[in-house]
Design a protein around this motif. Sequence first.
Motif, PDB file in Angstrom:
ATOM      1  N   VAL A 104     -12.914  53.622  18.963  1.00  0.00           N
ATOM      2  CA  VAL A 104     -12.749  55.037  19.278  1.00  0.00           C
ATOM      3  C   VAL A 104     -12.709  55.903  18.022  1.00  0.00           C
ATOM      4  O   VAL A 104     -13.297  56.993  17.993  1.00  0.00           O
ATOM      5  CB  VAL A 104     -11.476  55.246  20.125  1.00  0.00           C
ATOM      6  CG1 VAL A 104     -11.043  56.704  20.122  1.00  0.00           C
ATOM      7  CG2 VAL A 104     -11.728  54.802  21.559  1.00  0.00           C
ATOM      8  N   TYR A 105     -12.038  55.430  16.975  1.00  0.00           N
ATOM      9  CA  TYR A 105     -11.951  56.257  15.770  1.00  0.00           C
ATOM     10  C   TYR A 105     -13.332  56.468  15.148  1.00  0.00           C
ATOM     11  O   TYR A 105     -13.625  57.545  14.609  1.00  0.00           O
ATOM     12  CB  TYR A 105     -10.975  55.641  14.755  1.00  0.00           C
ATOM     13  CG  TYR A 105     -11.480  54.451  13.983  1.00  0.00           C
ATOM     14  CD1 TYR A 105     -12.030  54.594  12.703  1.00  0.00           C
ATOM     15  CD2 TYR A 105     -11.417  53.162  14.508  1.00  0.00           C
ATOM     16  CE1 TYR A 105     -12.494  53.504  11.991  1.00  0.00           C
ATOM     17  CE2 TYR A 105     -11.868  52.066  13.803  1.00  0.00           C
ATOM     18  CZ  TYR A 105     -12.409  52.235  12.543  1.00  0.00           C
ATOM     19  OH  TYR A 105     -12.862  51.153  11.831  1.00  0.00           O
ATOM     20  N   SER A 118      -2.335  61.138  14.735  1.00  0.00           N
ATOM     21  CA  SER A 118      -0.908  61.459  14.722  1.00  0.00           C
ATOM     22  C   SER A 118      -0.493  62.295  15.932  1.00  0.00           C
ATOM     23  O   SER A 118       0.695  62.471  16.191  1.00  0.00           O
ATOM     24  CB  SER A 118      -0.539  62.196  13.433  1.00  0.00           C
ATOM     25  OG  SER A 118      -1.162  63.473  13.375  1.00  0.00           O
ATOM     26  N   ASP A 119      -1.480  62.820  16.680  1.00  0.00           N
ATOM     27  CA  ASP A 119      -1.170  63.571  17.894  1.00  0.00           C
ATOM     28  C   ASP A 119      -0.646  62.666  19.002  1.00  0.00           C
ATOM     29  O   ASP A 119       0.017  63.117  19.940  1.00  0.00           O
ATOM     30  CB  ASP A 119      -2.420  64.295  18.419  1.00  0.00           C
ATOM     31  CG  ASP A 119      -2.880  65.418  17.500  1.00  0.00           C
ATOM     32  OD1 ASP A 119      -2.066  65.869  16.672  1.00  0.00           O
ATOM     33  OD2 ASP A 119      -4.048  65.826  17.612  1.00  0.00           O
ATOM     34  N   TYR A 120      -0.946  61.358  18.897  1.00  0.00           N
ATOM     35  CA  TYR A 120      -0.622  60.407  19.949  1.00  0.00           C
ATOM     36  C   TYR A 120       0.695  59.686  19.641  1.00  0.00           C
ATOM     37  O   TYR A 120       1.084  59.560  18.484  1.00  0.00           O
ATOM     38  CB  TYR A 120      -1.756  59.394  20.104  1.00  0.00           C
ATOM     39  CG  TYR A 120      -3.076  60.028  20.457  1.00  0.00           C
ATOM     40  CD1 TYR A 120      -3.521  60.106  21.768  1.00  0.00           C
ATOM     41  CD2 TYR A 120      -3.895  60.579  19.466  1.00  0.00           C
ATOM     42  CE1 TYR A 120      -4.727  60.708  22.094  1.00  0.00           C
ATOM     43  CE2 TYR A 120      -5.102  61.189  19.767  1.00  0.00           C
ATOM     44  CZ  TYR A 120      -5.512  61.250  21.091  1.00  0.00           C
ATOM     45  OH  TYR A 120      -6.705  61.848  21.399  1.00  0.00           O
ATOM     46  N   LEU A 121       1.367  59.219  20.673  1.00  0.00           N
ATOM     47  CA  LEU A 121       2.620  58.494  20.492  1.00  0.00           C
ATOM     48  C   LEU A 121       2.353  57.190  19.754  1.00  0.00           C
ATOM     49  O   LEU A 121       1.554  56.359  20.211  1.00  0.00           O
ATOM     50  CB  LEU A 121       3.267  58.190  21.845  1.00  0.00           C
ATOM     51  CG  LEU A 121       3.662  59.380  22.719  1.00  0.00           C
ATOM     52  CD1 LEU A 121       4.283  58.875  24.026  1.00  0.00           C
ATOM     53  CD2 LEU A 121       4.642  60.289  22.004  1.00  0.00           C
ATOM     54  N   GLU A 131      -5.628  46.509  11.882  1.00  0.00           N
ATOM     55  CA  GLU A 131      -4.635  46.292  10.830  1.00  0.00           C
ATOM     56  C   GLU A 131      -4.501  47.485   9.892  1.00  0.00           C
ATOM     57  O   GLU A 131      -3.497  47.626   9.189  1.00  0.00           O
ATOM     58  CB  GLU A 131      -4.990  45.038  10.017  1.00  0.00           C
ATOM     59  CG  GLU A 131      -6.329  45.072   9.313  1.00  0.00           C
ATOM     60  CD  GLU A 131      -7.488  44.638  10.199  1.00  0.00           C
ATOM     61  OE1 GLU A 131      -8.589  44.444   9.661  1.00  0.00           O
ATOM     62  OE2 GLU A 131      -7.282  44.491  11.423  1.00  0.00           O
ATOM     63  N   ASP A 132      -5.485  48.379   9.894  1.00  0.00           N
ATOM     64  CA  ASP A 132      -5.426  49.584   9.062  1.00  0.00           C
ATOM     65  C   ASP A 132      -4.896  50.794   9.829  1.00  0.00           C
ATOM     66  O   ASP A 132      -4.886  51.911   9.304  1.00  0.00           O
ATOM     67  CB  ASP A 132      -6.807  49.903   8.497  1.00  0.00           C
ATOM     68  CG  ASP A 132      -7.311  48.806   7.556  1.00  0.00           C
ATOM     69  OD1 ASP A 132      -6.491  48.278   6.767  1.00  0.00           O
ATOM     70  OD2 ASP A 132      -8.506  48.475   7.622  1.00  0.00           O
ATOM     71  N   GLY A 133      -4.497  50.573  11.075  1.00  0.00           N
ATOM     72  CA  GLY A 133      -3.936  51.662  11.880  1.00  0.00           C
ATOM     73  C   GLY A 133      -4.960  52.515  12.584  1.00  0.00           C
ATOM     74  O   GLY A 133      -4.623  53.596  13.097  1.00  0.00           O
ATOM     75  N   ASN A 134      -6.210  52.079  12.638  1.00  0.00           N
ATOM     76  CA  ASN A 134      -7.262  52.847  13.311  1.00  0.00           C
ATOM     77  C   ASN A 134      -7.297  52.523  14.806  1.00  0.00           C
ATOM     78  O   ASN A 134      -7.324  51.349  15.194  1.00  0.00           O
ATOM     79  CB  ASN A 134      -8.631  52.526  12.698  1.00  0.00           C
ATOM     80  CG  ASN A 134      -8.711  52.911  11.249  1.00  0.00           C
ATOM     81  OD1 ASN A 134      -8.369  54.031  10.869  1.00  0.00           O
ATOM     82  ND2 ASN A 134      -9.173  51.991  10.408  1.00  0.00           N
ATOM     83  N   MET A 135      -7.327  53.559  15.633  1.00  0.00           N
ATOM     84  CA  MET A 135      -7.347  53.364  17.084  1.00  0.00           C
ATOM     85  C   MET A 135      -8.683  52.786  17.537  1.00  0.00           C
ATOM     86  O   MET A 135      -9.748  53.324  17.238  1.00  0.00           O
ATOM     87  CB  MET A 135      -7.090  54.694  17.804  1.00  0.00           C
ATOM     88  CG  MET A 135      -5.622  55.084  17.834  1.00  0.00           C
ATOM     89  SD  MET A 135      -5.346  56.780  18.452  1.00  0.00           S
ATOM     90  CE  MET A 135      -6.151  56.722  20.047  1.00  0.00           C
ATOM     91  N   TRP A 308     -11.901  51.519  26.786  1.00  0.00           N
ATOM     92  CA  TRP A 308     -12.728  50.943  25.732  1.00  0.00           C
ATOM     93  C   TRP A 308     -14.167  51.426  25.892  1.00  0.00           C
ATOM     94  O   TRP A 308     -14.669  51.551  27.010  1.00  0.00           O
ATOM     95  CB  TRP A 308     -12.699  49.419  25.784  1.00  0.00           C
ATOM     96  CG  TRP A 308     -11.372  48.833  25.412  1.00  0.00           C
ATOM     97  CD1 TRP A 308     -10.265  48.738  26.211  1.00  0.00           C
ATOM     98  CD2 TRP A 308     -11.002  48.284  24.147  1.00  0.00           C
ATOM     99  NE1 TRP A 308      -9.234  48.152  25.519  1.00  0.00           N
ATOM    100  CE2 TRP A 308      -9.659  47.848  24.249  1.00  0.00           C
ATOM    101  CE3 TRP A 308     -11.688  48.092  22.935  1.00  0.00           C
ATOM    102  CZ2 TRP A 308      -8.977  47.256  23.183  1.00  0.00           C
ATOM    103  CZ3 TRP A 308     -11.008  47.493  21.878  1.00  0.00           C
ATOM    104  CH2 TRP A 308      -9.672  47.092  22.010  1.00  0.00           C
ATOM    105  N   VAL A 309     -14.817  51.679  24.779  1.00  0.00           N
ATOM    106  CA  VAL A 309     -16.212  52.133  24.790  1.00  0.00           C
ATOM    107  C   VAL A 309     -17.104  50.943  24.443  1.00  0.00           C
ATOM    108  O   VAL A 309     -16.835  50.218  23.471  1.00  0.00           O
ATOM    109  CB  VAL A 309     -16.429  53.266  23.768  1.00  0.00           C
ATOM    110  CG1 VAL A 309     -17.869  53.774  23.847  1.00  0.00           C
ATOM    111  CG2 VAL A 309     -15.445  54.394  24.018  1.00  0.00           C
TER     112      VAL A 309
END
Length: 434
Positions: A104-105, A118-121, A131-135, A308-309
Amino acid sequence: MKTQRLTALSSALLLASFSANATTEIEWWHAMGGNLGEKVNEIAEKFNASQDDYSVKPVYKGNYTETMTGAVSAFRANKQPHIVQVFEVGTATMMSAKGAIYPVYELMENANVPFDQSDYLSSVTGYYSDEDGNMLSMPFNSSTPVLYYNKDLFAKAGVNPPKTWEEVEQVSEKLLANGAQCGFTTGWQSWVQIENLGARHNAPIATNDNGFGSVDNKMVINQSPFVDHIAKMADWQQAGIFEYGGRRSDSAPLFYSGECAMYMNSSASYAGVRESVKDFEFGVAKLPYWDKAVEQPRNTIIGGATLWVLQGHESEEYKGVAQFFSFLSQPEIQADWHQFTGYLPITHEAYELSKKQGFYAQNPGTDVAIKQMTEVEPTPASKGIRLGNFVQIRDVINEELETVWSGDQSAQEALDEAVERANGLLSKFAKANQ
């Protein structure tokens, strides 16, 4: 004049036909039946009416397992949808499908659609990030387990909602002494009584941070606090404090009927509880924790699903998917979905809007799940679970727990067997994905 009218009419029809053909269709496979499915259709219709370039087509494909399995088969046949809804236990499987997933990112960046994670919970997105924090997928219907309780029975027994498992026992004894037939029942026993027990007590259910750190993992649920908890539940069953009602939400009627005074299940069960409970008032409280085992309970972990896309479509179609995800994340859309279903709002703004609209004041308890998820920072053990073949592993855990409820095995024996069987499934997944 007649010729001119016919020419004008033909031109209008041609233009209308061109406009219809110019609309790019986006196919969305989902697992939402009944009222939830109708709400999904409503969301798609709102998006379609909001612009003229894209048309989202929701398609119900059965339950979560059927939807995920169908999407995998469709991808192999090159007939995959653009978007597929996958439940949280399928996360590791989706991540391992190299070349099949469009993160998605990356999608949002490539489509040049504004997107701020950061807009998301964070307690929701952490489950679905690399592992890098990417959605990797878009949160849609996220939930977490809570405790529903019968206010009438509680008032009759003169007790308050329990915060700890020790209090669950004490409260249940008073409830039974004052006419209740059962203290509590539970839905989704593996999710609530094993997976979330671990999260609440900062105890992993598997190695490598519940699978976040590697695909080569081992289960550890044959240790404390899991064995102690299941052993206690077996004792409670004999005493009438606990009643088993089934693997998923089959136990709900035990609460609806007033037989069991407490019911542990998804926060997304709120709408169903509200609709089904006719003869008493109910309340919502946090999932209990063992006071003797932990000083500070951690957050519970989420259930539900994300979107998921899938790869294999044209770039123009993916622009439509990105626009739809942006629309889906709008505070008004998310607040409405959250308030209608009981699922968590996936953004901070949707939560604040629901609060501003007076939803939580008018529906006491509907914010319990949000507070439970956000009051403390997730730890590696409470961030979530990312294990391969986890759908099958849950079946294994359910089967073994049922041998405890039937009296055929002790808690230790059953969980030892569950670990051995689950480790075989984890080993197969690791070999196929290393």
